[in-house]
Design a protein around this motif. Sequence first.
Motif, mmCIF file in Angstrom:
data_model
loop_
_atom_site.group_PDB
_atom_site.id
_atom_site.type_symbol
_atom_site.label_atom_id
_atom_site.label_comp_id
_atom_site.label_asym_id
_atom_site.label_seq_id
_atom_site.Cartn_x
_atom_site.Cartn_y
_atom_site.Cartn_z
ATOM 1 N N MET A 1 0.842 -1.183 0.000
ATOM 2 C CA MET A 1 0.000 0.000 0.000
ATOM 3 C C MET A 1 0.883 1.240 0.000
ATOM 4 O O MET A 1 1.878 1.291 0.690
ATOM 5 C CB MET A 1 -0.904 -0.003 1.246
ATOM 6 C CG MET A 1 -1.672 1.285 1.401
ATOM 7 S SD MET A 1 -2.604 1.487 2.929
ATOM 8 C CE MET A 1 -3.639 0.079 2.900
ATOM 9 N N ASP A 2 0.490 2.215 -0.769
ATOM 10 C CA ASP A 2 1.179 3.499 -0.807
ATOM 11 C C ASP A 2 0.480 4.433 0.179
ATOM 12 O O ASP A 2 -0.573 5.006 -0.112
ATOM 13 C CB ASP A 2 1.145 4.067 -2.225
ATOM 14 C CG ASP A 2 1.822 5.418 -2.356
ATOM 15 O OD1 ASP A 2 2.216 6.008 -1.332
ATOM 16 O OD2 ASP A 2 1.939 5.893 -3.492
ATOM 17 N N TYR A 3 1.056 4.562 1.382
ATOM 18 C CA TYR A 3 0.426 5.345 2.444
ATOM 19 C C TYR A 3 0.285 6.819 2.072
ATOM 20 O O TYR A 3 -0.708 7.458 2.441
ATOM 21 C CB TYR A 3 1.206 5.206 3.756
ATOM 22 C CG TYR A 3 1.152 3.815 4.332
ATOM 23 C CD1 TYR A 3 -0.042 3.271 4.785
ATOM 24 C CD2 TYR A 3 2.296 3.037 4.416
ATOM 25 C CE1 TYR A 3 -0.100 1.992 5.321
ATOM 26 C CE2 TYR A 3 2.247 1.755 4.943
ATOM 27 C CZ TYR A 3 1.050 1.245 5.394
ATOM 28 O OH TYR A 3 0.994 -0.025 5.916
ATOM 29 N N GLU A 4 1.238 7.369 1.354
ATOM 30 C CA GLU A 4 1.161 8.783 0.957
ATOM 31 C C GLU A 4 -0.045 9.024 0.045
ATOM 32 O O GLU A 4 -0.805 9.971 0.250
ATOM 33 C CB GLU A 4 2.453 9.219 0.259
ATOM 34 C CG GLU A 4 3.674 9.256 1.159
ATOM 35 C CD GLU A 4 3.590 10.324 2.236
ATOM 36 O OE1 GLU A 4 3.023 11.407 1.988
ATOM 37 O OE2 GLU A 4 4.089 10.052 3.346
ATOM 38 N N SER A 5 -0.207 8.176 -0.956
ATOM 39 C CA SER A 5 -1.339 8.322 -1.880
ATOM 40 C C SER A 5 -2.668 8.106 -1.164
ATOM 41 O O SER A 5 -3.637 8.827 -1.394
ATOM 42 C CB SER A 5 -1.218 7.331 -3.036
ATOM 43 O OG SER A 5 -0.099 7.637 -3.818
ATOM 44 N N ASP A 78 -11.504 2.025 -6.929
ATOM 45 C CA ASP A 78 -11.227 0.611 -6.644
ATOM 46 C C ASP A 78 -10.006 0.464 -5.735
ATOM 47 O O ASP A 78 -10.000 -0.358 -4.823
ATOM 48 C CB ASP A 78 -11.016 -0.174 -7.937
ATOM 49 C CG ASP A 78 -12.296 -0.328 -8.751
ATOM 50 O OD1 ASP A 78 -13.394 -0.096 -8.203
ATOM 51 O OD2 ASP A 78 -12.184 -0.687 -9.944
ATOM 52 N N GLN A 79 -8.972 1.275 -5.986
ATOM 53 C CA GLN A 79 -7.763 1.227 -5.160
ATOM 54 C C GLN A 79 -8.069 1.683 -3.734
ATOM 55 O O GLN A 79 -7.579 1.099 -2.765
ATOM 56 C CB GLN A 79 -6.659 2.096 -5.765
ATOM 57 C CG GLN A 79 -5.323 1.971 -5.057
ATOM 58 C CD GLN A 79 -4.724 0.583 -5.216
ATOM 59 O OE1 GLN A 79 -4.610 0.076 -6.329
ATOM 60 N NE2 GLN A 79 -4.349 -0.034 -4.118
ATOM 61 N N LEU A 80 -8.903 2.706 -3.602
ATOM 62 C CA LEU A 80 -9.306 3.192 -2.279
ATOM 63 C C LEU A 80 -10.017 2.098 -1.494
ATOM 64 O O LEU A 80 -9.714 1.867 -0.318
ATOM 65 C CB LEU A 80 -10.209 4.421 -2.420
ATOM 66 C CG LEU A 80 -10.857 4.944 -1.143
ATOM 67 C CD1 LEU A 80 -9.796 5.425 -0.148
ATOM 68 C CD2 LEU A 80 -11.835 6.048 -1.465
ATOM 69 N N VAL A 81 -10.935 1.413 -2.143
ATOM 70 C CA VAL A 81 -11.679 0.331 -1.483
ATOM 71 C C VAL A 81 -10.727 -0.793 -1.083
ATOM 72 O O VAL A 81 -10.767 -1.282 0.047
ATOM 73 C CB VAL A 81 -12.808 -0.192 -2.400
ATOM 74 C CG1 VAL A 81 -13.435 -1.459 -1.836
ATOM 75 C CG2 VAL A 81 -13.861 0.884 -2.605
ATOM 76 N N SER A 82 -9.840 -1.169 -1.989
ATOM 77 C CA SER A 82 -8.873 -2.224 -1.711
ATOM 78 C C SER A 82 -7.938 -1.842 -0.566
ATOM 79 O O SER A 82 -7.701 -2.638 0.356
ATOM 80 C CB SER A 82 -8.062 -2.531 -2.974
ATOM 81 O OG SER A 82 -7.040 -3.446 -2.704
ATOM 82 N N ASP A 83 -7.402 -0.631 -0.618
ATOM 83 C CA ASP A 83 -6.480 -0.175 0.428
ATOM 84 C C ASP A 83 -7.174 -0.081 1.781
ATOM 85 O O ASP A 83 -6.596 -0.442 2.811
ATOM 86 C CB ASP A 83 -5.866 1.179 0.070
ATOM 87 C CG ASP A 83 -4.845 1.086 -1.043
ATOM 88 O OD1 ASP A 83 -4.435 -0.037 -1.412
ATOM 89 O OD2 ASP A 83 -4.443 2.158 -1.561
ATOM 90 N N THR A 84 -8.416 0.401 1.782
ATOM 91 C CA THR A 84 -9.152 0.508 3.039
ATOM 92 C C THR A 84 -9.410 -0.868 3.621
ATOM 93 O O THR A 84 -9.255 -1.088 4.830
ATOM 94 C CB THR A 84 -10.479 1.271 2.835
ATOM 95 O OG1 THR A 84 -10.173 2.574 2.339
ATOM 96 C CG2 THR A 84 -11.250 1.397 4.142
ATOM 97 N N GLN A 93 0.452 -6.491 11.709
ATOM 98 C CA GLN A 93 1.341 -5.577 11.011
ATOM 99 C C GLN A 93 2.722 -5.582 11.655
ATOM 100 O O GLN A 93 2.824 -5.540 12.871
ATOM 101 C CB GLN A 93 0.776 -4.144 11.051
ATOM 102 C CG GLN A 93 -0.565 -3.980 10.387
ATOM 103 C CD GLN A 93 -0.463 -3.898 8.890
ATOM 104 O OE1 GLN A 93 0.417 -3.250 8.367
ATOM 105 N NE2 GLN A 93 -1.365 -4.562 8.198
ATOM 106 N N GLN A 94 3.770 -5.636 10.834
ATOM 107 C CA GLN A 94 5.126 -5.502 11.339
ATOM 108 C C GLN A 94 5.485 -4.031 11.355
ATOM 109 O O GLN A 94 4.846 -3.209 10.705
ATOM 110 C CB GLN A 94 6.129 -6.227 10.408
ATOM 111 C CG GLN A 94 5.976 -7.713 10.384
ATOM 112 C CD GLN A 94 6.988 -8.337 9.419
ATOM 113 O OE1 GLN A 94 7.697 -7.639 8.709
ATOM 114 N NE2 GLN A 94 7.027 -9.656 9.403
ATOM 115 N N ILE A 95 6.540 -3.685 12.059
ATOM 116 C CA ILE A 95 7.040 -2.308 12.056
ATOM 117 C C ILE A 95 7.395 -1.955 10.619
ATOM 118 O O ILE A 95 8.019 -2.735 9.913
ATOM 119 C CB ILE A 95 8.262 -2.162 12.989
ATOM 120 C CG1 ILE A 95 7.830 -2.421 14.434
ATOM 121 C CG2 ILE A 95 8.882 -0.783 12.839
ATOM 122 C CD1 ILE A 95 8.967 -2.389 15.431
ATOM 123 N N GLY A 96 6.984 -0.787 10.193
ATOM 124 C CA GLY A 96 7.225 -0.364 8.810
ATOM 125 C C GLY A 96 6.012 -0.575 7.943
ATOM 126 O O GLY A 96 6.007 -0.222 6.787
#
Length: 100
Positions: A1-5, A78-84, A93-96
């Motif tokens: 996932m691109d957290y900035e986007s 679609d990317q928003l739904v997938s990322d959410t 989740q691991q660190i990072g």
Amino acid sequence: MDYESYAKVMKALSDPKRVQIIDMLSNGELCACDILEQFDFTQPTLSHHIKVLLNAGLVTVEKIGTWHHYSLNEKCIDQLVSDTSQLTSATTQQIGGENS
């Protein structure tokens, strides 16, 4: 996932008027004049909201004559739904931010 986007898209959706515009566009392409009819603000204010949605990639624009027609960018939605879904899933989740 691109957290900035992802954060940029979520920031664009942080205003209820922009969320309403997205909802309106989910029914299909609309001219700016049709969108503006649903709000009690000026055309420059609509232009600002549309610009934020365009910069986030949520909306596309097509100029037809003197009119601007807006529609949802389905790939971005679609990317928003997938990322959410990924972000809110019960995976560890691991660190990072990498999934284990």
